[in-house]
Design a protein around this motif. Structure first.
Motif, PDB file in Angstrom:
ATOM      1  N   ALA A 179      10.247  -2.061 -11.220  1.00 53.48           N
ATOM      2  CA  ALA A 179      11.135  -1.600 -10.148  1.00 53.48           C
ATOM      3  C   ALA A 179      10.778  -2.360  -8.877  1.00 53.48           C
ATOM      4  N   GLN A 180      11.597  -3.329  -8.539  1.00 53.63           N
ATOM      5  CA  GLN A 180      11.374  -4.133  -7.335  1.00 53.63           C
ATOM      6  C   GLN A 180      12.499  -3.862  -6.321  1.00 53.63           C
ATOM      7  N   PRO A 181      12.189  -3.862  -5.014  1.00 52.20           N
ATOM      8  CA  PRO A 181      10.916  -4.228  -4.374  1.00 52.20           C
ATOM      9  C   PRO A 181       9.914  -3.073  -4.258  1.00 52.20           C
ATOM     10  N   LEU A 182      10.209  -1.936  -4.941  1.00 49.75           N
ATOM     11  CA  LEU A 182       9.310  -0.785  -4.839  1.00 49.75           C
ATOM     12  C   LEU A 182       7.905  -1.140  -5.318  1.00 49.75           C
ATOM     13  N   GLY A 183       7.808  -1.895  -6.429  1.00 47.33           N
ATOM     14  CA  GLY A 183       6.503  -2.237  -6.961  1.00 47.33           C
ATOM     15  C   GLY A 183       5.674  -3.063  -5.990  1.00 47.33           C
ATOM     16  N   THR A 184       6.319  -4.005  -5.312  1.00 49.63           N
ATOM     17  CA  THR A 184       5.593  -4.830  -4.342  1.00 49.63           C
ATOM     18  C   THR A 184       5.092  -3.990  -3.171  1.00 49.63           C
ATOM     19  N   TRP A 185       5.936  -3.105  -2.687  1.00 49.81           N
ATOM     20  CA  TRP A 185       5.544  -2.245  -1.566  1.00 49.81           C
ATOM     21  C   TRP A 185       4.375  -1.333  -1.954  1.00 49.81           C
ATOM     22  N   LEU A 186       4.418  -0.777  -3.164  1.00 46.80           N
ATOM     23  CA  LEU A 186       3.332   0.082  -3.623  1.00 46.80           C
ATOM     24  C   LEU A 186       2.041  -0.721  -3.795  1.00 46.80           C
ATOM     25  N   GLN A 187       2.150  -1.971  -4.250  1.00 44.06           N
ATOM     26  CA  GLN A 187       0.964  -2.808  -4.389  1.00 44.06           C
ATOM     27  C   GLN A 187       0.325  -3.091  -3.035  1.00 44.06           C
ATOM     28  N   GLN A 188       1.151  -3.273  -2.020  1.00 48.54           N
ATOM     29  CA  GLN A 188       0.618  -3.492  -0.673  1.00 48.54           C
ATOM     30  C   GLN A 188      -0.119  -2.252  -0.170  1.00 48.54           C
ATOM     31  N   LEU A 189       0.435  -1.073  -0.443  1.00 47.36           N
ATOM     32  CA  LEU A 189      -0.245   0.161  -0.052  1.00 47.36           C
ATOM     33  C   LEU A 189      -1.554   0.338  -0.812  1.00 47.36           C
ATOM     34  N   GLU A 190      -1.551  -0.016  -2.072  1.00 46.93           N
ATOM     35  CA  GLU A 190      -2.778   0.100  -2.872  1.00 46.93           C
ATOM     36  C   GLU A 190      -3.868  -0.824  -2.339  1.00 46.93           C
ATOM     37  N   ASP A 191      -3.489  -2.020  -1.917  1.00 48.38           N
ATOM     38  CA  ASP A 191      -4.459  -2.983  -1.416  1.00 48.38           C
ATOM     39  C   ASP A 191      -5.096  -2.541  -0.095  1.00 48.38           C
TER      40      ASP A 191
END
Length: 420
Positions: A179-191
């Motif tokens: 699910a993009q761009p949701l996955g990218t945004w969640l990865q940024q929060l995780e980092d």
């Protein structure tokens, strides 16, 4: 003349009944408590793998076969047939999925796995329903038969191609979707590595990243099973066969037919669970012994879930998480879980104190002390022990959950038409 007046007894108002929290609310509350415990543990121990998206992806991939096996057990046992043979039906599904998947692609492999698993279910139904064989004996025989048939067919079909009778050639996989761009945004929060926020982002990111159609199908089958078994006339009749088949027969229900259908569907679901080990990314193809007792763990997940679809979903998630965790820095991550288990047991002890259940509270505190002692006096767990983390979790969970179980009343009982 004096008239005696009889006083009416004073009516004591009934004690107000305390409203119990709905079951779904209790489940959500405990999920929130478990998330808080894991989040705090990840921060305090410095082990971000506990809630990383990679760990969650591994947990989903490893939990899907357990979930499908548990659903298979649910269908059979709600009709009154104990299905110990889930492991053998999964093995048949792995071979069928690899054979057809190699020839015609992953969709054909999925269909073939369901058919091979259903054939195992049919054999189990013939033995238990028609001939009245003990359900446990028949299930064990199915497990042995499934392993033997798969080994024979693998030697016959795969050895000329792969030059190894214990494995198949590489099998095409289902594509995965994110699910993009949701996955990218969640990865940024995780980092960002913020307590709570990054943990939630890691878990959600793992659930929406690189998801295969087979995974989506498995999750969809949970509400579908609930709607069919609990919200349809067909499901009502099927469950009546597992509760009181004599009464169901007196109302015109063909008990034999429903038991056969339930066990065949059970085998098909277990076969699809075997296909998940073949057609999802992460495995080259069929490999002898690759089910690794997941059929039995699926049965444990079903029991943990009290023979309910939502409950077994939680059990499969727990076992899949423990399995995925031990694959990613297992010695360190599993060791950190002892700290999280300590926090959870303290919460359990507090709840038991609030309920004035002093013995249970003391037991929970003693277990918390043991868990914390293991965490404090060791740096990491031996590899030989972490490899069996899912199996150990299975034993602990069954021991804890065994006090509140309510199986179908006629589960495992021999039924003969017309008998009282």
């Amino acid at each position: 003349m004096t008239t005696a007046v009889t006083a009416e007894p004073t009516k004591v108002p009934p004690k107000p009944t305390r409203r119990r929290m709905p079951g779904w609310a209790r489940v959500l509350l405990w999920v929130a408590v478990a998330f808080a415990a894991v989040s705090i543990t990840s921060y305090q121990t410095g082990v971000p793998q506990l809630t990383s998206s990679g760990t969650v992806q591994s947990a989903v991939r490893l939990g899907i076969p357990i979930l499908l096996a548990a659903l298979g057990g649910l269908w059979a046992e709600r009709a009154g047939v104990i299905n110990i043979g889930l492991e053998g039906m999964m093995i048949l599904g792995t071979w069928g999925g690899a054979w057809a998947g190699y020839q015609w692609g992953p969709v054909a492999g999925l269909v073939a796995a369901a058919v091979f698993g259903a054939l195992g279910g049919l054999v189990h139904a013939i033995a238990t329903v028609t001939f009245g064989v003990n359900h446990i004996v028949s299930g064990v025989a199915i497990n042995l038969l499934g392993a033997g048939i798969a080994k024979y067919l693998s030697t016959l079909v795969f050895e000329p191609i792969s030059r190894n009778p214990r494995e198949s050639p590489p099998v095409p996989k289902f594509d995965t979707y994110s699910a993009q761009p949701l996955g990218t945004w969640l990865q940024q929060l995780e980092d960002l590595q913020r307590v709570g926020i990054s943990d939630a982002a890691g878990i959600l990111g793992g659930l929406v990243t690189e998801v295969s159609p087979l995974t989506m199908l498995a999750f969809l089958l949970v509400p579908v099973s609930y709607l069919v078994l609990w919200r349809s006339p067909f499901g009502l009749r099927l469950r009546s066969c597992g509760e009181n088949p004599v009464a169901a027969e007196s109302l015109g229900v063909n008990v034999y037919r429903y038991k056969y259908l339930a066990v065949i569907i059970s085998g098909a679901l277990a076969g699809i669970g075997g296909a998940a080990l073949i057609l999802n990314p992460g495995q080259a193809g069929y490999l002898e012994g690759q089910t690794n007792n997941r059929g039995y763990i699926g049965l444990a997940a079903m029991i943990f879930g009290n023979w309910r679809p939502g409950g077994l979903l939680g059990g499969a998630a727990l076992f899949g998480y423990s399995d995925g965790l031990q694959l990613r820095s297992g010695e360190t991550s599993v060791h950190a879980l002892f700290y999280g288990a300590t926090l959870l047991l303290v919460v359990v002890a507090a709840v038991q104190v609030w309920r004035r259940s002093w013995f249970a509270a003391g037991l929970a505190l003693a277990a918390a002390a043991v868990m914390y002692a293991v965490y404090w006096y060791t740096d990491e767990l031996p590899t030989e022990l972490t490899a069996y983390t899912p199996h150990l979790v299975t034993l602990v969970v069954l021991g804890v959950a065994s006090q509140r179980l309510r199986p179908p009343a006629a589960n495992g009982l021999q039924y003969r038409r017309g008998a009282d």
